[in-house]
Design a protein around this motif. Structure first.
Motif, PDB file in Angstrom:
ATOM      1  N   MET A   1       0.848  -1.181   0.000  1.00 58.52           N
ATOM      2  CA  MET A   1       0.000   0.000   0.000  1.00 58.52           C
ATOM      3  C   MET A   1       0.891   1.240   0.000  1.00 58.52           C
ATOM      4  N   ILE A   2       0.478   2.221  -0.759  1.00 60.29           N
ATOM      5  CA  ILE A   2       1.197   3.484  -0.883  1.00 60.29           C
ATOM      6  C   ILE A   2       0.335   4.601  -0.308  1.00 60.29           C
TER       7      ILE A   2
ATOM      8  N   PHE B   1      -7.956   2.675   0.610  1.00 60.61           N
ATOM      9  CA  PHE B   1      -8.207   2.262   1.984  1.00 60.61           C
ATOM     10  C   PHE B   1      -7.792   3.386   2.910  1.00 60.61           C
ATOM     11  N   VAL B   2      -8.563   3.629   3.962  1.00 62.33           N
ATOM     12  CA  VAL B   2      -8.238   4.681   4.925  1.00 62.33           C
ATOM     13  C   VAL B   2      -7.644   4.041   6.171  1.00 62.33           C
ATOM     14  N   PHE B   3      -6.419   4.442   6.515  1.00 65.64           N
ATOM     15  CA  PHE B   3      -5.772   4.010   7.751  1.00 65.64           C
ATOM     16  C   PHE B   3      -5.877   5.129   8.774  1.00 65.64           C
TER      17      PHE B   3
ATOM     18  N   GLU C   1      -0.003  -0.584  -4.600  1.00 65.48           N
ATOM     19  CA  GLU C   1       1.118  -0.049  -5.370  1.00 65.48           C
ATOM     20  C   GLU C   1       0.803   0.069  -6.856  1.00 65.48           C
ATOM     21  N   ASP C   2       0.130  -0.918  -7.417  1.00 65.15           N
ATOM     22  CA  ASP C   2      -0.143  -0.897  -8.858  1.00 65.15           C
ATOM     23  C   ASP C   2      -1.217   0.123  -9.253  1.00 65.15           C
ATOM     24  N   GLU C   3      -1.904   0.717  -8.282  1.00 63.56           N
ATOM     25  CA  GLU C   3      -2.924   1.730  -8.567  1.00 63.56           C
ATOM     26  C   GLU C   3      -2.492   3.131  -8.158  1.00 63.56           C
ATOM     27  N   ALA C   4      -1.345   3.259  -7.514  1.00 64.84           N
ATOM     28  CA  ALA C   4      -0.931   4.532  -6.918  1.00 64.84           C
ATOM     29  C   ALA C   4      -0.745   5.640  -7.948  1.00 64.84           C
TER      30      ALA C   4
END
Length: 63
Positions: free
Chosen positions: A1-2, A28-30, A48-51
């Motif tokens: 995740m980025i 996603f919200v952290f 990562e592949d959607e960042a």
């Protein structure tokens, strides 16, 4: 995740998450569910592949 965005503005965070979901991405919200919402920054994350696409969509939306 980025990490894409780190903010205490929950309205902005919700808007950007919705925008990315409507584009078929999986954000996603952290840290957004803490007892100090709006005080402790929450992070909008993407795989990562959607960042790259997510950053482009956010930049367009906030321009």
């Amino acid at each position: 995740m980025i990490e894409l965005v780190k903010t205490t503005d929950l309205v902005r965070l919700g808007y950007l998450k919705m925008l990315l979901e409507e584009a078929g991405l999986h954000p996603f919200v952290f840290d957004g569910g803490s007892a100090y919402a709006g005080v402790i920054p929450a992070r909008l994350m993407a795989p990562e592949d959607e960042a790259e696409l997510a950053r482009h969509l956010i930049a367009q939306a906030e321009a």
